[in-house]
Motif scaffolding. Structure first.
Motif, PDB file in Angstrom:
ATOM      1  N   SER A  22      36.929  33.197  60.045  1.00 50.72           N
ATOM      2  CA  SER A  22      37.134  31.769  60.019  1.00 50.72           C
ATOM      3  C   SER A  22      38.384  31.277  59.954  1.00 50.72           C
ATOM      4  N   GLY A  23      39.135  32.065  59.426  1.00 54.83           N
ATOM      5  CA  GLY A  23      40.633  31.576  58.936  1.00 54.83           C
ATOM      6  C   GLY A  23      40.403  30.687  57.818  1.00 54.83           C
ATOM      7  N   GLU A  24      39.456  30.647  57.247  1.00 52.54           N
ATOM      8  CA  GLU A  24      39.457  29.568  56.145  1.00 52.54           C
ATOM      9  C   GLU A  24      39.275  30.150  54.822  1.00 52.54           C
ATOM     10  N   TRP A  25      39.147  31.560  54.638  1.00 51.35           N
ATOM     11  CA  TRP A  25      39.125  32.264  53.337  1.00 51.35           C
ATOM     12  C   TRP A  25      39.519  33.594  53.809  1.00 51.35           C
ATOM     13  N   ILE A  26      39.613  34.366  52.642  1.00 57.10           N
ATOM     14  CA  ILE A  26      39.858  36.044  53.085  1.00 57.10           C
ATOM     15  C   ILE A  26      38.444  36.673  53.286  1.00 57.10           C
ATOM     16  N   GLU A  27      38.689  37.849  53.555  1.00 59.39           N
ATOM     17  CA  GLU A  27      37.669  38.552  53.714  1.00 59.39           C
ATOM     18  C   GLU A  27      37.322  39.305  52.361  1.00 59.39           C
ATOM     19  N   GLU A  28      35.902  38.990  51.805  1.00 62.59           N
ATOM     20  CA  GLU A  28      35.867  39.390  50.471  1.00 62.59           C
ATOM     21  C   GLU A  28      35.171  40.666  50.096  1.00 62.59           C
ATOM     22  N   ARG A  29      35.007  41.355  51.255  1.00 61.28           N
ATOM     23  CA  ARG A  29      34.192  42.586  51.207  1.00 61.28           C
ATOM     24  C   ARG A  29      35.259  43.695  50.718  1.00 61.28           C
ATOM     25  N   ASP A  30      34.904  44.652  50.103  1.00 64.35           N
ATOM     26  CA  ASP A  30      35.677  45.805  49.606  1.00 64.35           C
ATOM     27  C   ASP A  30      36.776  45.351  48.697  1.00 64.35           C
ATOM     28  N   LEU A  31      37.044  44.046  48.081  1.00 61.47           N
ATOM     29  CA  LEU A  31      37.902  43.838  47.246  1.00 61.47           C
ATOM     30  C   LEU A  31      37.272  43.981  45.972  1.00 61.47           C
ATOM     31  N   SER A  32      38.205  44.267  44.852  1.00 59.42           N
ATOM     32  CA  SER A  32      37.885  44.225  43.355  1.00 59.42           C
ATOM     33  C   SER A  32      38.584  43.021  42.810  1.00 59.42           C
ATOM     34  N   TRP A  33      37.918  42.510  41.840  1.00 58.48           N
ATOM     35  CA  TRP A  33      38.012  41.022  41.337  1.00 58.48           C
ATOM     36  C   TRP A  33      38.457  41.246  40.008  1.00 58.48           C
ATOM     37  N   GLU A  34      38.998  40.142  39.233  1.00 55.14           N
ATOM     38  CA  GLU A  34      39.253  40.135  37.840  1.00 55.14           C
ATOM     39  C   GLU A  34      39.243  38.925  37.476  1.00 55.14           C
ATOM     40  N   ILE A  35      39.670  38.625  36.030  1.00 54.15           N
ATOM     41  CA  ILE A  35      39.644  36.861  35.317  1.00 54.15           C
ATOM     42  C   ILE A  35      41.216  36.634  35.820  1.00 54.15           C
ATOM     43  N   ASN A  36      41.326  35.767  36.338  1.00 55.87           N
ATOM     44  CA  ASN A  36      42.655  35.090  36.631  1.00 55.87           C
ATOM     45  C   ASN A  36      43.572  35.115  35.370  1.00 55.87           C
ATOM     46  N   GLU A  37      44.879  35.825  35.749  1.00 53.66           N
ATOM     47  CA  GLU A  37      45.581  36.205  34.716  1.00 53.66           C
ATOM     48  C   GLU A  37      45.936  35.407  33.631  1.00 53.66           C
ATOM     49  N   PRO A  38      46.207  34.103  33.775  1.00 55.57           N
ATOM     50  CA  PRO A  38      46.541  33.098  32.828  1.00 55.57           C
ATOM     51  C   PRO A  38      45.326  32.601  32.118  1.00 55.57           C
ATOM     52  N   ASP A  39      44.209  33.005  32.980  1.00 54.08           N
ATOM     53  CA  ASP A  39      42.898  32.522  32.052  1.00 54.08           C
ATOM     54  C   ASP A  39      42.853  33.301  31.000  1.00 54.08           C
ATOM     55  N   THR A  40      43.065  34.791  31.104  1.00 52.09           N
ATOM     56  CA  THR A  40      42.934  35.739  30.117  1.00 52.09           C
ATOM     57  C   THR A  40      43.579  35.381  28.908  1.00 52.09           C
ATOM     58  N   TYR A  41      45.006  34.844  29.016  1.00 56.78           N
ATOM     59  CA  TYR A  41      45.566  34.248  27.893  1.00 56.78           C
ATOM     60  C   TYR A  41      44.946  33.000  27.120  1.00 56.78           C
ATOM     61  N   ALA A  42      44.194  32.143  28.045  1.00 59.77           N
ATOM     62  CA  ALA A  42      43.522  30.913  27.419  1.00 59.77           C
ATOM     63  C   ALA A  42      42.540  31.502  26.650  1.00 59.77           C
ATOM     64  N   LEU A  43      41.812  32.614  27.147  1.00 62.34           N
ATOM     65  CA  LEU A  43      40.690  32.982  26.511  1.00 62.34           C
ATOM     66  C   LEU A  43      40.990  33.720  25.253  1.00 62.34           C
ATOM     67  N   GLU A  44      42.234  34.534  25.201  1.00 65.83           N
ATOM     68  CA  GLU A  44      42.719  35.227  24.091  1.00 65.83           C
ATOM     69  C   GLU A  44      42.879  34.057  22.815  1.00 65.83           C
ATOM     70  N   GLU A  45      43.451  32.867  23.575  1.00 67.59           N
ATOM     71  CA  GLU A  45      43.928  31.798  22.467  1.00 67.59           C
ATOM     72  C   GLU A  45      42.775  31.257  21.779  1.00 67.59           C
ATOM     73  N   ALA A  46      41.829  31.085  22.568  1.00 71.46           N
ATOM     74  CA  ALA A  46      40.564  30.466  22.181  1.00 71.46           C
ATOM     75  C   ALA A  46      40.037  31.252  21.010  1.00 71.46           C
ATOM     76  N   LEU A  47      39.776  32.786  21.298  1.00 70.20           N
ATOM     77  CA  LEU A  47      39.123  33.500  20.511  1.00 70.20           C
ATOM     78  C   LEU A  47      39.918  33.749  19.045  1.00 70.20           C
ATOM     79  N   ARG A  48      41.316  33.514  19.204  1.00 70.17           N
ATOM     80  CA  ARG A  48      42.237  33.636  17.930  1.00 70.17           C
ATOM     81  C   ARG A  48      41.976  32.178  17.043  1.00 70.17           C
ATOM     82  N   LEU A  49      41.814  31.125  17.826  1.00 69.30           N
ATOM     83  CA  LEU A  49      41.812  29.931  17.046  1.00 69.30           C
ATOM     84  C   LEU A  49      40.365  29.997  16.446  1.00 69.30           C
ATOM     85  N   ARG A  50      39.315  30.498  17.177  1.00 74.70           N
ATOM     86  CA  ARG A  50      37.876  30.633  16.463  1.00 74.70           C
ATOM     87  C   ARG A  50      37.997  31.542  15.292  1.00 74.70           C
TER      88      ARG A  50
END
Ligand SMILES: Cc1cc2nc3c(=O)[nH]c(=O)nc-3n(C[C@H](O)[C@H](O)[C@H](O)COP(=O)(O)OP(=O)(O)OC[C@H]3O[C@@H](n4cnc5c(N)ncnc54)[C@H](O)[C@@H]3O)c2cc1C
Lengths: 266, 327
Positions: A22-50
């Motif tokens: 379609s040219g509107e997105w990437i081919e998702e098959r066969d990809l591996s995925w992860e949490i967006n890196e900056p968000d992992t820092y946000a989550l870590e910060e939240a855990l530390r504050l808790r």
């Protein structure tokens, strides 16, 4: 205190990407995925504050079915519960549409603090957190490198260009976008992964594109975006680089010879 | 009068930021192609001299939004002032540079106005009387075209360094400057600025280095840094790094090159295991000669490199070190 962390499910960083037909997105098959890196820092910060102030960490994502994986990983890292705002519309959604979806899903939660990564590794709008603040009526700050929760307020260190910083104070509740490097992110443990299975992961269906709703004014119903990505293509900017191939040693040899011949070594 | 195109300019110490000239050049081109008048807008507590510099360029007017509440910068006050101006003047298209400050308040402004926001664009063309933007996705690996739907004003930011500042044309005569005292009353900014400061004092000054070997996340772990340190020594180079290397505390932050680190222009820059994200490129693309070593042939670093090796750094780097030692 109740801390919400917005996380996004993105292709793993070293993925070899292909563009969908379609040219509107990437081919998702066969990809591996992860949490967006900056968000992992946000989550870590939240855990530390808790850990410091007590309370609850709620992870939320807006994304298609697969995005529930990101929440499972967040729960395994230590988030208490999670909300999956589920819909295929979020692949094509721009930051405005995503922020509106998140704001609707969070309105009943009354968080004290909302954290998000500074930007996503996929579409990179660097806007969702800031838009969410506006939609929730909260003050915000971006590119945060240190968070100190005070009585009803938060003191933050904000990164500026070229190695400069500022200290700011905001009243709670507030939205902060967290910059990479603010902390060292923990790994999830086997115990965490087991515990995550018992945690509450709630799925909320996002209104499908084309349905009635409270979408951006003049731009259609909820879930549709005022801007649309199309014509994805690998950059045509021609590389002027002279590339040396072969095994490492041979390539290094050719490069060295070339640098010498072109007078690049002194 | 047909609706205007606005270029939002930023200043520091009375001088217009270089990135604002880049955006103004694009604004002038679009104004021509769309047949619309162009205005420059600037906001602050005292922006007279920057407004004067803008007025010397080819545009129809300069709008100076002034209020003591705009200094020091807070997102609340900036959003309020610019929003007020937009609502009274109804421009069609507003172009910004994608700076830290713009990223901080313009998404809020776009959400408040509920208007399209297209950030960090590297291209803008006009098709069927409408702007179409090009922006990078997946960390610079893919380009996407972005069309906007609905009514203006449309808000877009342009990537720093993506357009030449030299494109700006001077005006035949100075454009009028309209100074607006913005309502600084109403709800005060919720943010309090306590202190602005420089991060590391006595930092390693990489700006004077003649040769730099820079290492990225491709190095994998801290213990592996030894091989790039050896490469740097063999070349008589300073060792520098991309952000993730410093975020992980493998090297101190004052070795970081890029928008949040140092900006360098050595004679020779050897990038090892660095993908070439824009925030890194802005700090090093002024190097006279750039060598990139990366296993991914699509890594954006190859777009700025003069010489490249597509290969495994763990094979290439020791071989190159041996050659450099032999001289
Ligand atoms: C506001 C903001 C400011 C920022 N400021 C900066 C800044 O000042 N400086 C900066 O650098 N970044 C900065 N960043 C981060 C930037 O966006 C990128 O995330 C970062 O530059 C990526 O670093 P990298 O290339 O080392 O890592 P990656 O993008 O992870 O790239 C690693 C590369 O190594 C290659 N590789 C892996 N293994 C090997 C091997 N064995 N052999 C050869 N190659 C290999 C991979 O192909 C890949 O291209 C900033 C980001 C934001 C949002």
């Amino acid at each position: 205190m109740k801390i919400v962390v917005c996380i996004k499910h993105v292709p793993a960083r070293d993925s070899r990407l292909r563009i969908a037909q379609s040219g509107e997105w990437i081919e998702e098959r066969d990809l591996s995925w992860e949490i967006n890196e900056p968000d992992t820092y946000a989550l870590e910060e939240a855990l530390r504050l808790r850990e410091k102030h007590g309370g609850e960490v709620l992870a939320i994502t807006a994304g298609p079915d697969r995005a529930a994986e990101a929440l499972k990983r967040g729960l395994a890292m230590g988030a208490d519960r999670a909300i999956h705002l589920a819909g295929d519309v979020f692949n094509a959604a721009d930051a405005n549409a995503t922020a509106r979806g998140l704001a609707d899903a969070l309105r009943g939660e009354a968080p004290d603090l909302v954290l998000a990564g500074v930007q996503s590794d996929d579409k990179g709008y660097a806007a969702t957190g800031v838009m969410l603040a506006e939609l929730l009526g909260m003050p915000h700050s971006t590119l945060i490198m240190e968070v100190e929760v005070l009585d009803g307020r938060v003191k933050v260190k904000r990164e500026m260009e070229s190695g400069w910083f500022e200290w700011l104070e905001l009243p709670l509740p507030a939205v902060l976008t967290i910059q990479s490097g603010i902390n060292q992110v923990r790994y999830s443990t086997l115990k965490g992964i087991m515990a995550a299975k018992k945690k509450d992961l709630r799925r909320v269906e996002a209104p499908a594109a084309g349905s009635a709703g409270t979408g951006p004014a003049g731009t259609g119903p909820a879930g549709t975006s005022p801007t649309a990505l199309h014509g994805l293509a690998f950059p045509s900017r021609t590389s002027r680089a002279e590339i040396f191939d072969g095994d490492g040693k041979a390539a290094a040899g050719s490069l060295w010879e070339r640098l010498r011949r072109d007078g690049k070594l002194r | 009068m047909s609706a205007e195109i606005w270029v939002f300019a930023e200043e520091r110490g009375g001088t217009v930021k270089p990135t604002s000239w880049e955006v103004l050049g694009v604004g002038q081109r679009l104004a021509g192609e769309l047949g619309k008048p162009l205005a420059a807008v600037i906001a602050g507590s005292d922006v007279g001299s920057a407004a004067g510099a803008l007025a010397a360029k080819e545009l129809s007017r300069v709008l100076a939004l002034e209020s003591p509440a705009l200094d020091p910068y807070t997102p609340d006050a900036h959003t309020r002032a610019v929003r007020e101006a937009i609502e009274s003047e109804s421009p069609d298209l507003i172009l910004f540079s994608h700076t830290y400050r713009i990223r901080d308040f313009v998404p809020k402004l776009a959400a408040a106005l509920d208007r399209p926001y297209v950030p960090d664009c590297v291209g803008v063309t006009v098709e069927d009387g409408q702007p179409v933007f090009v922006r990078q996705v997946f960390q610079g690996k893919i380009d996407a075209r972005v069309a906007v739907r609905g009514e203006g004003p449309w808000l877009a930011t342009l990537q720093n360094g993506a357009f030449p500042a030299e494109d700006v044309r001077a005006g035949a005569a100075a454009a009028p400057v309209e100074r607006r005292a913005m309502d600084s009353g109403g709800a005060a900014s919720r943010t309090t600025v306590l202190e602005v400061f420089e991060g590391v004092k006595d930092k390693v000054d990489l700006t004077r280095a003649e040769v730099i070997v820079a290492v990225g996340r491709g190095i994998g772990k801290q213990e592996n840094l030894k091989i790039v340190q050896e490469l740097a020594d063999a070349f008589g180079a300073e060792l520098a790094a991309s952000r993730p290397v410093c975020d992980n505390e493998w090297l101190p932050m004052d070795r970081q090159i890029g928008s949040s680190g140092q900006t360098v222009s050595p004679r020779l820059y050897i990038a090892v295991g660095i993908s070439g994200a824009i925030q890194h490129l802005v700090g090093m693309k002024g190097a006279a000669t750039i060598v990139a070593i990366n296993k991914d042939p699509n890594a954006p670093i190859f777009q700025v490199a003069d010489y490249g090796i597509v290969g495994d750094l763990f094979e290439v780097v020791p071989a190159l070190t041996a050659l450099a030692r032999a001289g």
